[in-house]
Design a protein around this motif. Structure first.
Motif, short mmCIF file in Angstrom:
data_model
loop_
_atom_site.label_atom_id
_atom_site.label_comp_id
_atom_site.label_asym_id
_atom_site.label_seq_id
_atom_site.Cartn_x
_atom_site.Cartn_y
_atom_site.Cartn_z
N THR A 53 0.74 -1.30 0.05
CA THR A 53 0.17 -0.01 -0.02
C THR A 53 0.78 1.20 0.02
N LEU A 54 2.06 1.11 0.09
CA LEU A 54 2.87 2.23 0.45
C LEU A 54 2.75 3.37 -0.93
N THR A 55 2.96 2.80 -2.37
CA THR A 55 3.08 3.52 -3.28
C THR A 55 1.68 4.29 -3.51
N GLN A 56 0.51 3.88 -3.27
CA GLN A 56 -0.75 4.29 -3.25
C GLN A 56 -0.80 5.39 -2.11
N VAL A 57 -0.39 5.23 -1.26
CA VAL A 57 -0.23 6.32 -0.08
C VAL A 57 0.40 7.55 -0.31
N SER A 58 1.65 7.18 -0.76
CA SER A 58 2.61 8.10 -1.18
C SER A 58 2.26 8.97 -2.29
N SER A 59 1.75 8.35 -3.22
CA SER A 59 1.35 9.07 -4.43
C SER A 59 0.05 9.93 -4.28
N ARG A 60 -0.68 9.45 -3.17
CA ARG A 60 -1.83 10.29 -2.80
C ARG A 60 -1.43 11.93 -2.43
N TYR A 61 -0.22 11.91 -1.83
CA TYR A 61 0.18 13.11 -1.10
C TYR A 61 1.35 13.55 -2.15
N ARG B 134 5.61 8.72 8.00
CA ARG B 134 6.13 10.20 7.91
C ARG B 134 6.36 10.55 6.50
N LEU B 135 6.02 11.53 5.78
CA LEU B 135 6.18 11.85 4.37
C LEU B 135 6.78 13.11 4.46
N ARG B 136 7.86 13.26 3.59
CA ARG B 136 8.46 14.52 3.62
C ARG B 136 7.80 15.80 3.01
N GLY B 137 8.00 16.80 3.69
CA GLY B 137 7.19 17.85 3.14
C GLY B 137 5.90 18.09 3.52
N VAL B 138 5.08 17.05 4.03
CA VAL B 138 3.62 17.04 4.37
C VAL B 138 3.25 17.82 5.83
N THR B 139 2.80 19.18 5.71
CA THR B 139 2.74 19.83 6.99
C THR B 139 1.41 19.90 7.41
N THR B 140 1.03 20.32 8.75
CA THR B 140 0.01 20.59 9.48
C THR B 140 -0.26 22.02 10.13
N VAL B 141 1.01 22.57 10.49
CA VAL B 141 1.16 23.49 11.18
C VAL B 141 1.86 24.59 10.33
N GLY B 142 3.31 24.66 10.31
CA GLY B 142 3.89 25.58 9.93
C GLY B 142 4.86 24.75 8.83
#
Length: 263
Positions: free
Chosen positions: A218-226, A244-252
Motif C-alpha cells: 500500500t505504500l505506493t498508493q499512499v505516497s502518490s496520494r500526497y 511520515r512523508l517529507r514535506g507534508v505539513t499541518t502547522v507550519g
C-alpha cells in the motif's frame, strides 16, 4: 638313543629373547636410517605452490610472508601451523596444506566473499557469504554498494539471512535496502537508499516478512496520494503502519505529519 621331542624351557626362553632382541635392534637401526634421511638437504622445503582464490592476495607475496614462519623440512613441518599462518593473511578464509614429495608444499586457498559491511560505518569489518565476520581493508572491497549490517555478537548469520529475505521485497518499490540492524533488545531497523528509516519491530523472520509485505502493498498508493517521498515508517502495529512523508505539513513550514495506514 631317542631324540627329545621338545626343547627345554630355558632354551625356548633364550630363543624367544634372542628373537625379540633382534627385532629391537632392527627397529632401532631402521629409526636411525629414517632419522638420517629426514635430515638430508634433499628434503629441505624449497617451494610452496599456491592455488585457489588469490583475487586479493598475490601468490608471490603470500609465499614471501608465510615462508619465514615455517620451521622444519618436508617431514617435520607443522601443517596445522602452516595453515594458520596462511589463514592469518587478510581475505583468506581457509587454507588446505599438503606435502608434495620430496620438498614442496601445496596450499589451496579460499578467500572471503564480502557480502556486506558489519558494525558502525567506517569499521574495517565485513560479512562473508557464510555469515562470518572478518577484518580487511575496506579499500580492497571491489563492490561499492555493499549494505551495512549490524547486530549483537554472534548474530551476523541471522542478520545476513534477514537482509537476503527483505532486500528483494524492497526492490518491488524501487528501493534499495542500505542498512539493516538488529538491536540488543531484539528489534529490527532498516534504512533505504532514499534515507527513509523503517522500524520493523521484533519477532521472527516470517513475521518481519509479513509486515514488510503489507507495507509494500500500500505504500505506493499512499505516497502518490500526497505526492511526497517517504521519510520514515513504523511497522510495529498489529493492524497497519504509521508513516511520515517529507514535506507534508499541518502547522507550519518544515513540520511533518505522521499518518497511520490501517489494513
Amino acid at each position: 638313543m631317542p631324540l627329545p621331542t621338545s626343547l627345554p624351557a630355558d632354551i625356548k626362553l633364550m630363543n624367544t629373547f634372542s628373537v625379540i632382541l633382534g627385532l629391537v635392534f632392527a627397529v632401532m637401526a631402521l629409526a636411525l636410517v629414517v632419522a638420517w634421511l629426514m635430515r638430508q638437504p634433499l628434503f629441505n622445503l624449497s617451494g610452496i605452490r599456491v592455488q585457489g582464490d588469490v583475487a586479493h592476495n598475490n601468490a608471490v607475496t603470500l609465499r614471501a610472508n608465510v615462508a619465514p614462519k615455517l620451521r622444519g623440512n618436508f617431514f617435520t613441518v607443522d601443517l596445522a601451523h602452516t595453515r594458520a599462518a596462511f589463514e592469518a593473511v587478510p581475505w583468506v578464509r581457509r587454507a588446505v596444506v599438503q606435502r608434495e614429495f620430496p620438498n614442496r608444499l601445496k596450499v589451496v586457498l579460499q578467500e572471503h566473499k564480502a557480502i556486506a559491511y558489519w558494525g558502525r560505518e567506517g569499521d574495517a569489518l565485513l560479512v562473508n557469504s557464510f555469515g562470518e565476520i572478518f577484518e580487511a581493508n575496506q579499500g580492497d572491497v571491489e563492490a561499492e554498494d555493499l549494505p551495512l549490517l549490524n547486530g549483537p555478537q554472534g548474530r551476523a548469520p541471522l542478520v545476513l539471512q534477514a537482509y537476503q529475505l527483505l532486500s528483494p521485497m524492497f526492490e518491488q518499490i524501487d528501493a534499495v535496502l542500505e542498512r539493516l540492524e538488529l538491536t540488543g533488545q531484539g528489534s529490527w531497523r532498516a534504512r533505504l537508499d532514499s534515507g527513509a528509516v523503517i522500524e520493523l519491530g521484533s519477532g521472527s523472520l516470517d513475521e518481519l516478512q509479513v509486515r514488510v509485505r503489507r507495507f509494500i502493498a500500500t505504500l505506493t498508493q499512499v505516497s502518490s496520494r500526497y505526492g511526497r517521498d517517504l521519510e520514515s515508517a513504523d511497522l510495529r502495529y498489529d493492524n497497519g503502519y504509521a508513516i511520515r512523508l517529507r514535506g507534508v505539513t499541518t502547522v507550519g513550514a518544515g513540520d511533518k505529519e505522521d499518518r497511520k495506514v490501517k489494513r
